[in-house]
Design a protein around this motif. Structure first.
Motif, short mmCIF file in Angstrom:
data_model
loop_
_atom_site.label_atom_id
_atom_site.label_comp_id
_atom_site.label_asym_id
_atom_site.label_seq_id
_atom_site.Cartn_x
_atom_site.Cartn_y
_atom_site.Cartn_z
N MET A 1 0.82 -1.20 0.00
CA MET A 1 0.00 0.00 0.00
C MET A 1 0.86 1.26 0.00
O MET A 1 0.53 2.23 -0.64
CB MET A 1 -0.92 -0.04 1.23
CG MET A 1 -1.82 1.14 1.34
SD MET A 1 -2.93 1.19 -0.08
CE MET A 1 -3.92 2.57 0.32
N LYS A 2 1.96 1.23 0.73
CA LYS A 2 2.81 2.42 0.82
C LYS A 2 3.39 2.79 -0.54
O LYS A 2 3.55 3.96 -0.84
CB LYS A 2 3.91 2.19 1.84
CG LYS A 2 3.38 2.06 3.24
CD LYS A 2 4.46 1.67 4.18
CE LYS A 2 3.85 1.38 5.53
NZ LYS A 2 4.74 0.75 6.44
N ASN A 51 9.46 -5.49 -3.11
CA ASN A 51 9.35 -6.93 -2.97
C ASN A 51 8.41 -7.25 -1.84
O ASN A 51 8.48 -6.63 -0.77
CB ASN A 51 10.73 -7.54 -2.67
CG ASN A 51 11.67 -7.44 -3.84
OD1 ASN A 51 11.44 -8.03 -4.88
ND2 ASN A 51 12.72 -6.65 -3.68
N LEU A 52 7.57 -8.22 -2.06
CA LEU A 52 6.66 -8.69 -1.02
C LEU A 52 7.41 -9.68 -0.14
O LEU A 52 7.96 -10.66 -0.63
CB LEU A 52 5.44 -9.36 -1.66
CG LEU A 52 4.37 -9.87 -0.71
CD1 LEU A 52 3.77 -8.72 0.11
CD2 LEU A 52 3.27 -10.59 -1.49
N GLU A 53 7.46 -9.39 1.14
CA GLU A 53 8.10 -10.29 2.10
C GLU A 53 7.02 -10.82 3.03
O GLU A 53 6.30 -10.06 3.65
CB GLU A 53 9.19 -9.55 2.87
CG GLU A 53 10.36 -9.18 2.01
CD GLU A 53 11.56 -8.71 2.81
OE1 GLU A 53 11.51 -8.74 4.05
OE2 GLU A 53 12.54 -8.32 2.17
N GLY A 54 6.95 -12.11 3.11
CA GLY A 54 5.89 -12.70 3.91
C GLY A 54 4.57 -12.60 3.18
O GLY A 54 4.49 -12.50 1.96
N ILE A 59 8.46 -4.30 0.99
CA ILE A 59 9.69 -3.53 1.20
C ILE A 59 9.94 -2.79 -0.11
O ILE A 59 10.15 -3.41 -1.16
CB ILE A 59 10.89 -4.44 1.54
CG1 ILE A 59 10.57 -5.37 2.72
CG2 ILE A 59 12.13 -3.60 1.79
CD1 ILE A 59 10.27 -4.64 4.01
N VAL A 60 9.88 -1.48 -0.04
CA VAL A 60 9.99 -0.65 -1.24
C VAL A 60 11.17 0.29 -1.08
O VAL A 60 11.32 0.95 -0.04
CB VAL A 60 8.69 0.17 -1.47
CG1 VAL A 60 8.82 1.05 -2.69
CG2 VAL A 60 7.49 -0.76 -1.58
N THR A 77 16.24 9.70 -1.71
CA THR A 77 16.27 8.24 -1.69
C THR A 77 15.42 7.81 -0.50
O THR A 77 15.33 8.52 0.51
CB THR A 77 17.71 7.70 -1.54
OG1 THR A 77 18.30 8.24 -0.37
CG2 THR A 77 18.55 8.05 -2.74
N TYR A 78 14.79 6.67 -0.61
CA TYR A 78 13.88 6.27 0.46
C TYR A 78 13.75 4.76 0.54
O TYR A 78 14.08 4.02 -0.39
CB TYR A 78 12.50 6.88 0.25
CG TYR A 78 11.87 6.52 -1.06
CD1 TYR A 78 11.11 5.38 -1.20
CD2 TYR A 78 12.06 7.31 -2.18
CE1 TYR A 78 10.53 5.03 -2.40
CE2 TYR A 78 11.50 6.98 -3.39
CZ TYR A 78 10.74 5.85 -3.49
OH TYR A 78 10.19 5.50 -4.70
N LYS A 79 13.25 4.35 1.69
CA LYS A 79 12.85 2.97 1.93
C LYS A 79 11.53 3.03 2.66
O LYS A 79 11.35 3.84 3.58
CB LYS A 79 13.89 2.22 2.77
CG LYS A 79 13.50 0.78 3.04
CD LYS A 79 14.58 0.05 3.81
CE LYS A 79 14.18 -1.40 4.02
NZ LYS A 79 15.22 -2.13 4.75
N ALA A 80 10.60 2.21 2.25
CA ALA A 80 9.32 2.10 2.93
C ALA A 80 9.14 0.63 3.31
O ALA A 80 9.32 -0.26 2.48
CB ALA A 80 8.18 2.56 2.04
N ASP A 81 8.82 0.41 4.59
CA ASP A 81 8.62 -0.94 5.07
C ASP A 81 7.57 -0.94 6.16
O ASP A 81 6.82 0.03 6.30
CB ASP A 81 9.94 -1.55 5.56
CG ASP A 81 10.62 -0.70 6.64
OD1 ASP A 81 9.94 0.09 7.31
OD2 ASP A 81 11.84 -0.86 6.82
N GLU A 82 7.51 -1.98 6.95
CA GLU A 82 6.49 -2.07 7.99
C GLU A 82 6.64 -1.00 9.07
O GLU A 82 5.69 -0.73 9.80
CB GLU A 82 6.47 -3.47 8.63
CG GLU A 82 7.69 -3.82 9.45
CD GLU A 82 8.88 -4.33 8.64
OE1 GLU A 82 9.92 -4.57 9.26
OE2 GLU A 82 8.78 -4.48 7.41
#
Length: 93
Positions: A1-2, A51-54, A59-60, A77-82
């Motif tokens: 979703m993110k 990538n879909l983990e679980g 994880i984007v 630059t960015y990372k989006a996760d739980e």
């Protein structure tokens, strides 16, 4: 979703620059991963992969950059996760 939110923001940048020509536009979307890259001739560039983990955790990672009216390049630059969206902004002369 993110990743949808980030993609929507980048899409808004593109719409705001309707006179720009697309130099590069590639994408690949699969059920468990995706990738896209976009480059315009007005110094806007974006790249993102996820990538879909679980079962339901994406994880984007990605980056985008643009040229300010003052001639500076802004790169995010960015990372989006739980845990959320984690950007890092650099401005280059």
């Amino acid at each position: 979703m993110k990743f949808v939110i980030v993609f929507a923001c980048l899409f808004a940048i593109v719409l705001a620059n309707e006179e720009a020509n697309v130099l590069k536009n590639e994408w690949e979307v699969n059920p468990e991963n995706f990738y896209y890259t976009l480059e315009l001739d007005n110094h806007i560039r974006a790249e993102q992969k996820g990538n879909l983990e679980g079962k339901d955790t994406w994880i984007v990672t990605g980056e985008y950059e643009h040229l300010t009216p003052e001639g500076k390049t802004v790169k995010v630059t960015y990372k989006a996760d739980e845990t959320g969206y984690h950007p890092h902004v650099d401005t280059v002369l």
